[in-house]
Write an enzyme that holds these catalytic residues in place. Structure first.
Site, PDB file in Angstrom:
ATOM      1  N   GLU A   1      22.632  -2.823  27.991  1.00 38.61           N
ATOM      2  CA  GLU A   1      22.506  -1.376  27.741  1.00 38.61           C
ATOM      3  C   GLU A   1      23.013  -1.062  26.344  1.00 38.61           C
ATOM      4  O   GLU A   1      23.850  -0.172  26.156  1.00 38.61           O
ATOM      5  CB  GLU A   1      23.325  -0.603  28.775  1.00 38.61           C
ATOM      6  CG  GLU A   1      23.048  -1.030  30.224  1.00 38.61           C
ATOM      7  CD  GLU A   1      23.811  -0.227  31.261  1.00 38.61           C
ATOM      8  OE1 GLU A   1      25.020  -0.023  31.062  1.00 38.61           O
ATOM      9  OE2 GLU A   1      23.191   0.197  32.246  1.00 38.61           O
TER      10      GLU A   1
ATOM     11  N   CYS B   1      25.861   6.332  37.229  1.00 37.20           N
ATOM     12  CA  CYS B   1      26.715   7.035  36.269  1.00 37.20           C
ATOM     13  C   CYS B   1      26.009   8.251  35.689  1.00 37.20           C
ATOM     14  O   CYS B   1      26.642   9.251  35.340  1.00 37.20           O
ATOM     15  CB  CYS B   1      27.123   6.084  35.150  1.00 37.20           C
ATOM     16  SG  CYS B   1      25.753   5.189  34.414  1.00 37.20           S
TER      17      CYS B   1
END
Lengths: 664, 664
Positions: free
Chosen positions: B324, B420
């Protein structure tokens, strides 16, 4: 050869010796450099390269050395592929020292064989009790197949039966283990290879059981209940690769191994691309030898899907490194491409077998495309460095720093931990003579599929025919074919009309323009050819801009340059970096010129293009109105393109096959 | 607030209540749908969605339930982010039922806290003996930070100290464990978050130790010997994620956690993008509160690199799903993009803190870009579906069938195993009032950074100022600012000159065109503003074609459409599939019109373009000469673009932000 049901046949295969300006240097490179270099690699003697362990594994298995197994589970196959290449090389160039080395390796292999015929160093060293418990992952039959191919090649080259006897004993043992009879395993390998190898073994020995065993493996594949799934249950989900228990795979997941459904029901190239084309090759072999129409239909469908919808312009196949696999129709990204060298080689095998089934030039067009671009481009000009992945677009910084492109190397590597590709190149190039012609003995027809200088002789129904081909390919569209022996009967010489000639090709016989019949992409002249007759074949060979089908999204608005069989590319070495800032004029003239200084000489192409004006951009301005651009017109520039197969042989830099077009 | 060294300050933060045509519906969606929906998700009550386990983990830790820990190691943070969003929401909209639910959760959290202040359900349930042994991977301090942010938000909204006391006790305990003193751990979290949270806790409590602890974590990061590497050695290489021993990572590999070198020496956005921007946020906080010039310089460098060289036009950051992470300058692929929602939210935090440091409109431009595009685009119009990855180009079939694009979803998901992003959107949108203004009390200046209808009051040196903003953004460039309270002293109102106005913006005061001073991208009018004074601010808002810096290779030859703060895109729903076959005329007029039927109403843009002629292509012809194309001209077509934030709310289909241009 067994009873042929259809297709190309002959009393025996054509005997062909290559002598060609372009290919001689490659074949010499294979003989003088690649084969010796790979021998060093197999013996772990290349400094700074990943060790192979392959010979060492055989020594350990034969009890000649102590140690742990090293390398991949299929490491044996590297030795086999090397031996196969040696066989082809010896057939064309006897070399007593190389033959002695090979004989020693063969003795080593024989010493590693078990009493019952079993031969596999991984299972012998690491898991002696676990034979045939993980066909899905462990490549046992795959390695067996490669050893069979090596044995046949070596036997045909030297007449020596030592390795042939070893693999026959192994094949006989395999035939006792696998089959539909009660108590036998109704299984097949996770990685297809043995199927096509058994066909070769059948051909070399005349032993029908080997053909039947190949047929069994093809017929069982994908049948219900799914063998590979059931096998995984038997192992309680243990995975060799994960080295732990994993979830039992689904039948659908077996598409990776082309085993999710019976092969005759498959119509889309799916899963691991090398496995796929090796299987298609065996399917075509069997369709030819057994006359199985449903298998032939499946081959045609899979050929069409592979080459019309899932093939890069370079003859590369496989759009993703995840599983080294096909993805889906028209998904051909240039930058995250896979296009494994072995997959293009397998595609060439498939093409060759389809040509043996039916004389359609399309098969040879694809064979030529893969050969002249993806395959020879994978090897460096020094013969010691290889690409495993053959990209159509390279940004070296991204290869290094963007993990999605780590698999795309900007520089050829010395050797690989998984080093399937380099020996595969060696065995293909050293057997290239087998790909030039096909012949139909019954119809007294010889098809010239590849234009490669060579001397060949054929046994046709009418008698023996000798041909001497001289070719100016890939630089000029000129082929001279001399009849060196003829039975003085009527026979047909068929020249492929290459796709890149767009049907414009001239035939000259005895210095006079001659008419020809066009059948399935071949120019056929049937007459009583006599010794000394000369046919000159001049397919039009001109540089062209090529567009991709709009469904191939990655190439939208772009063009590639082709000249004859060669795809071209732009390299940073000639055009500076930021190749994306270049456009090529849609109506540009393409100037071809021979550059004798370019790595042994090659035709380079110059074209008119533009380069985006960058002077007005500050490096810290990522985006701005396009309107500001129009006042700053792009500047004209001369683009210089080199053959794709030569890319990456100078300095490391950007490369692209597809170029943005302007002015369309 | 503590003693300020520099930057924006006030006796207290501005009090702002939003009332805005565009944003009210979003905020209402968060309040009425997102917060209740996420509460259901945290309690595992969403059918067919991945379970969260988050509340259950607290119940197990508190001894109220038996069971195994569920979810990611950082699952606690989802509860914290939800509570934080609830706090912001209650501050603007009291809701006794929601507050009662929150109070119950807070009691649950308090019950899960250990005697010594420690609070983490993962370690309490699964590894009670292993506190602080895997800061690299296990997110202990990260979860602590989120709980602190929640506590501050809830305390500021309700005045209730219960959770604040819990987190202070936890912070005090952490302060005893970590520090430079002998016997303390000189460590820091693998995932930055606690640093910015401790600054908030310091601000809420006035406790200087919390500020010092934040400073400690920032100062230690990347120091030699590398704490995270040494810690891994202590664990003998055991990795939480791999669930086995792995090779000890190198210091260079700690770039993923921005811990390969001290933060003041970092000048390129590197590694996991959310970690990076959370850290930059804390660095900016500390630079402001401590006057640390080297930290400020690092913030400016990292801001410039992130936003000028590694940011998508949508305000997305992070070019790869592998880790990421950021990759490198100008590497911004549209199709294999990451652009995580949380990363853009973190970028907004960073921008807000930089605005508190120095009034430069660039920070607010980026904040607005990320907010109006990447962030709100991540949530469906029903508030119940989310993108984690926010692509600029989607081919749904490739997302499904090409593994390199599996992470790019063509359809928003209900919830994620690693969830998240959804609660992060909720907490940002419910605290949006904090991002509109900054003020300098000493210089009696109020900066309007975002044009969002609101009522605000400020405590300046000269006294209290009230403002009422009305905005027609994002559809029209019109803002009306009424002074609702004024100390009758000279003060400055500064309006951001948005980048998309290209400097063309008109100020009207009391119905008359007014001059303004331009300082760092703000239009400033300094005068004795009186109650009832009205300033109208009219930045030019017109659709534009935008080009990318040529160094961004992915966008070569392409343009995007922007209109004010909104980036536009083409969707299959409006333009058919095969969007790659479309080009936009470089000199097209862009026709904007309000479509009341498009998901609650939005301005759509029509443009002149062409579609490649496909009729002449057979599906089984992959490549052909470009020359065949020229006789078949592309057809004119009207392109219809919709705001990017609305994409994927109709049927599943292709989408692209960047469009090939023609006629340049």
């Amino acid at each position: 050869m067994g009873a042929a049901a259809s297709g190309m046949t002959g009393k025996q295969d054509p005997q062909v010796r290559i002598s060609d300006r372009f290919w001689d240097s490659y074949r010499e490179l294979v003989r003088k450099t690649v084969i010796p270099y790979q021998w060093e690699a197999l013996n772990d003697r290349i400094p700074d390269a990943e060790p192979s362990y392959a010979i060492r594994n055989f020594r350990i298995t034969a009890g000649m050395e102590q140690g742990e197994y090293g390398g991949m589970v299929f490491q044996d196959s590297d030795v086999a592929k090397w031996l196969e290449a040696v066989g082809y090389s010896l057939a064309q160039h006897p070399d007593s020292e190389l033959e002695r080395t090979a004989d020693e390796v063969i003795e080593l292999i024989a010493a590693a064989q078990k009493e019952d015929g079993y031969l596999n160093t991984y299972f012998s060293i690491k898991e002696p009790g676990n034979r045939w418990t993980n066909l899905h992952e462990a490549h046992e039959l795959y390695c067996a197949g490669h050893m069979m191919e090596a044995a046949v090649a070596y036997y045909e080259a030297t007449g020596k039966r030592r390795l042939l006897d070893v693999v026959c004993k192994f094949a006989d043992y395999i035939d006792q283990v696998f089959g539909t009879e009660p108590g036998k395993l109704r299984g097949y390998d996770g990685h297809q290879e043995i199927e096509l190898a058994l066909v070769k073994l059948y051909k070399a020995t005349g032993e029908e059981r080997y053909l039947a065993l190949a047929q069994f493996f093809i017929d069982e594949r994908g049948a219900e209940p799914n063998f590979l799934v059931e096998e995984c249950k038997q192992r309680d989900g243990f995975s060799h690769w994960a080295n732990k228990k994993i979830a039992i795979p689904t039948v659908a997941q077996m598409a990776y191994n082309q085993a999710d459904k019976p092969v005759r029901e498959q119509d889309t190239a799916t899963g691991h691309s090398v496995r796929a084309v090796y299987m298609y090759t065996a399917m075509a072999d069997l369709a030819r030898l057994t006359g199985d129409a449903s298998l032939l239909e499946a081959c045609r469908r899979l050929w069409a899907n592979t080459t019309k919808k899932q093939m890069y312009i370079t003859g590369g196949i496989g759009s993703t490194h995840h599983g080294e696999a096909f993805t889906f129709d028209y998904d051909l990204p240039n930058d995250t491409v896979y296009a494994e060298t072995c997959a293009s080689i397998g595609l060439i095998f498939f093409a060759q077998r389809m040509l043996q089934l039916e004389a359609k030039s399309d098969y040879a067009d694809v064979m030529e495309r893969a050969l002249y671009n993806n395959v020879i481009g994978s090897m460096s000009q020094d013969g010691k460095h290889y690409f495993y992945v053959n990209p159509l677009e390279v940004w070296p910084k991204a290869s290094k720093l963007n993990p999605a492109r780590h698999h795309v190397k900007a520089v050829r590597q010395k050797w690989f931990g998984c080093s399937c590709c380099p020996p595969n190149v060696a065995r293909l190039l050293s057997s290239l003579n087998e790909y030039i012609y096909t012949a139909s003995a019954e119809r007294n027809t010889i098809y010239t599929n590849l234009f490669i200088g060579s001397e060949a002789s054929f046994e046709l129904a009418a008698g023996r025919v000798g041909l001497k081909q001289e070719s100016h390919l890939p630089w000029e569209g000129y082929v001279r074919m001399e009849v060196t022996e003829s039975p003085k009967a009527e026979l047909a010489l068929a020249f492929r009309i290459p796709s890149w000639s767009y049907g414009e090709a001239e035939m000259i016989i005895g210095g006079q323009a001659a008419k020809y019949e066009v059948v399935d992409g071949y120019a056929i002249v049937t007459r009583a050819w006599s010794e000394g007759d000369v046919a000159e074949w001049k397919p039009r060979l001109e540089a062209q801009l090529i567009a991709a089908n709009p469904a191939i999204r990655a190439n939208a608005g772009k063009a590639a340059i082709e000249r004859g069989p060669l795809v071209y590319c732009l390299e940073e070495a000639d055009n500076g970096d930021l190749l994306s800032s270049l456009t090529i004029q849609a109506d540009t003239k393409l100037h071809s010129s021979y550059d004798p200084g370019l790595m042994g000489g090659a035709v380079v192409i110059e074209a008119e293009g533009c380069v985006d004006n960058m002077a007005s951009w500050q490096p810290d301005l990522p985006y701005r109105p396009l309107a500001q651009q129009q006042v700053q017109e792009a500047s004209s520039v001369t683009l210089r393109a080199v053959p794709y197969y030569l890319w990456g042989n100078r300095k490391t830099g950007e490369m692209t096959v597809w170029i943005r077009t302007s002015g369309l």
